[in-house]
Design an enzyme around this catalytic site. Structure first.
Site, short mmCIF file in Angstrom:
data_model
loop_
_atom_site.label_atom_id
_atom_site.label_comp_id
_atom_site.label_asym_id
_atom_site.label_seq_id
_atom_site.Cartn_x
_atom_site.Cartn_y
_atom_site.Cartn_z
N GLY A 34 0.84 -1.17 -0.07
CA GLY A 34 0.09 -0.04 -0.02
C GLY A 34 0.77 1.22 0.03
O GLY A 34 0.54 2.24 -0.88
N SER A 67 -3.78 -3.14 -0.54
CA SER A 67 -2.79 -3.87 0.14
C SER A 67 -3.37 -5.26 0.52
O SER A 67 -4.57 -5.63 0.83
CB SER A 67 -2.07 -3.34 1.17
OG SER A 67 -1.40 -4.16 1.96
N ALA A 68 -2.75 -6.42 -0.20
CA ALA A 68 -3.25 -7.81 0.26
C ALA A 68 -3.30 -8.20 1.96
O ALA A 68 -4.13 -8.89 2.27
CB ALA A 68 -2.16 -8.73 -0.47
N HIS A 69 -2.29 -7.55 2.47
CA HIS A 69 -2.27 -8.33 4.14
C HIS A 69 -3.46 -7.46 4.85
O HIS A 69 -3.36 -8.04 5.92
CB HIS A 69 -0.73 -7.88 4.62
CG HIS A 69 -0.67 -6.66 5.20
ND1 HIS A 69 -0.85 -6.17 6.52
CD2 HIS A 69 -0.40 -5.77 4.57
CE1 HIS A 69 -0.47 -5.03 6.65
NE2 HIS A 69 -0.10 -4.57 5.48
N CYS A 80 3.86 8.12 22.51
CA CYS A 80 4.88 6.97 22.89
C CYS A 80 4.89 5.89 22.19
O CYS A 80 5.82 4.98 22.10
CB CYS A 80 4.48 6.35 24.42
SG CYS A 80 5.08 7.74 25.64
#
Lengths: 396, 153
Positions: A73, A201-203, A327
């Site tokens: 991506g 994006s694939a994931h 943080c």
């Protein structure tokens, strides 16, 4: 009980489906050939890659030759922005985007600013919505690209993409959308929605990491980001990631056929989680839009506490979540998205994003809320901010 | 985020089982440092006897895992020490006692040192004594006032 791991961070990444792994496996071993090679066995792999391209093209309602595979991506976003900036540099140097984009878009835009481009970062409302009218008024004679995300990764808000695309086209400006969070979760028709370019994006949809795509309307001329061989019709060089692309195709095939049932399941559990949190944990803000949002996303700010502490304690209870606290990023500033929707710094530090999946159960959600309640209470009991708030009579 | 693996065992121990959390009523000295805007506030309470020995130390902290752990360790380190000895509990000492901190979290140990100094300063001011080597605390918690105003419901 404590040992069970509850994964509530599906916006970060998802578990690869066994069917996807199975589809990919042969292309690591016996079918390892380079799809660009001449011999027959290699050609067969190239055909499988093209099948994946077709599956994805059908899903987006575009042509297979308009789908280009990338390394993910972020690469797609960078390509869209830098590639158009370069290809259209004679037409203009102005880009319109929003203040809540993913860093892949924001930082690519900032890079261009250092190189003589001009970027307008549009405000959003308190729900994270971009106003299409603001997009229209930002368009100038030198505007070459509008890039607005389809759905936000932190707060889940779904943008009025179709309307923004219509406005872009009315003014002869290209429209790119970062759909990394929305692709496979929301039905997307690039024609109907006036989208010229789209990153995915694939994931994020139970596919493998390291594979992404960009839809580029066939009428668009874009410069290359990765120079080299002739893969992806000469637009994106690099040996074809056959296993990854074939896995991506399988993941899209499954996502397409389960889209509606997943959405319903996630919405039911998400809404249950949100109503419990808002009822049972005081001094909490629910971030994002109530209805125009991704079905799996819940985003909160808990006042008087800090996000990393919250995540560490959730982790100890076996719950994986995410936060936009400073943080978390190594900088002093909390999430730019939460700041853009008007959360003061102090409150943005106490943010928590929980993103569920079709595998999440009602028990998971109830366990998470139960634990969360105790953790927020414990951190508040340690917080000097809470102490002062109570001493000032802030108690409800 | 990978803090859970970047933190030492000691940091995680002091974060998950912080020592000396709480307040001391009528404390000899109280110091609050840090600011909410940046995401860290530490408040330290000291109970100091007539021989200038710290009998009790308590804290409250708004902040990340390292902020909680350094506060906890700082209270442990100053307990039983004289005010002069407590001045020697530096950020380095707190860090060493915790087996180190990730580089981006070093500022938390500085905050712990400042919290000790601020509480000692409060004690010294209240009792009209001067502690050699102790400087007045840097006041950078102005934003918290705005914070409360913003919170007024």
């Amino acid at each position: 009980m404590e040992k069970k791991l509850i994964y509530m961070d599906n916006a970060a990444t998802t578990k690869v489906k066994p069917e996807v792994v199975e589809a990919m496996m042969p292309y690591f071993t016996e079918l390892f050939y380079n799809p660009s090679s001449t011999y027959g066995v290699a050609g067969e792999i190239a055909q499988e890659v093209d099948k994946a391209r077709e599956t994805i093209a059908d899903f987006l309602n575009c042509e297979a030759r308009e789908v280009f595979f990338t390394g993910g991506g972020s690469e797609s976003d960078n390509w869209a922005i830098k590639g158009i900036a370069d290809a259209r540099k004679d037409k203009g140097n102005h880009i319109i985007t929003s203040k809540i984009e993913h860093h892949a878009v924001t930082h690519a835009c900032q890079f261009l600013e250092k190189n003589g481009y001009e970027v307008t970062y549009l405000d959003v409302d308190e729900y994270g919505m971009v106003d299409p009218k603001a997009v229209e008024s930002a368009i100038k004679s030198n505007t070459i690209l509008i890039t607005i995300m389809f759905a936000n990764n932190e707060i889940g808000t779904i943008e009025p993409v179709k309307e923004i695309g219509r406005i872009a086209h009315e003014h002869g400006v290209l429209f790119h959308t970062d759909a990394v969070q929305a692709f496979g979760h929301v039905a997307i028709d690039v024609k109907e929605m006036n989208i010229d370019m789209l990153s995915a994006s694939a994931h994020k949809i139970n596919g493998p990491k390291g594979v992404g795509l960009m839809y580029i309307n066939k009428s668009i001329r874009i410069s290359n980001l990765i120079h080299g061989g002739g893969q992806e019709r000469g637009k994106r060089a690099g040996t074809t990631n056959a296993a990854g692309i074939i896995g991506f195709g399988k993941a899209v095939e499954i996502a397409a056929s389960t889209l509606e049932e997943r959405r319903e399941h996630e919405m039911r559990l998400r809404n249950h989680m949100v109503s419990r949190v808002m009822e049972e944990i005081p001094y909490t803000k629910y971030n994002g839009h109530k209805t125009e949002r991704l079905s799996n996303n819940a985003s909160f700010c808990f006042r008087f506490i800090e996000g990393e502490s919250l995540l560490l304690m959730l982790d100890m209870a076996g719950i994986c979540g995410s936060s936009g606290s400073a943080c978390n990023s190594g900088s002093l500033d909390p999430s730019h998205v939460l700041l853009a929707i008007g959360c003061p710094h102090e409150i943005a530090h106490g943010s928590l994003r929980l993103t569920i999946s079709e595998e999440t159960t009602l028990e998971d959600v109830d366990y998470t809320v139960d634990k969360l309640k105790g953790i927020v209470e414990r951190l508040r009991s340690m917080s000097p901010l809470y102490e002062d708030f109570i001493k000032k009579g802030g108690n409800d | 985020m990978s803090q859970a693996t970047e933190y030492s065992k000691k940091v995680m121990d002091h974060f998950s089982n912080p020592r000396n959390v709480g307040e001391i009523e009528d404390a000899s000295g109280v110091g609050t440092v840090g600011n909410a805007k940046c995401g860290d506030i530490m408040r330290m309470y000291l109970d100091i006897d007539e021989n200038q020995v710290i009998r009790e130390a308590k804290f409250k902290t708004f902040g990340c895992g390292a902020a909680v752990a350094t506060s906890s360790m700082a209270t442990e380190l100053v307990k039983g020490k004289t005010v002069r000895e407590a001045l020697e509990v530096t950020n380095k000492a707190v860090m060493e006692a915790l087996d180190g901190l990730p580089p981006v979290k070093v500022h938390c140990s500085l905050l712990a040192e400042e919290a000790i100094h601020a509480a000692l300063w409060d004690y010294a001011t209240k009792n009209g004594i001067s502690i050699e080597g102790l400087k007045p605390p840097v006041d950078d918690i102005d934003e918290t006032e705005e914070f409360y105003e913003m919170q007024g419901e």
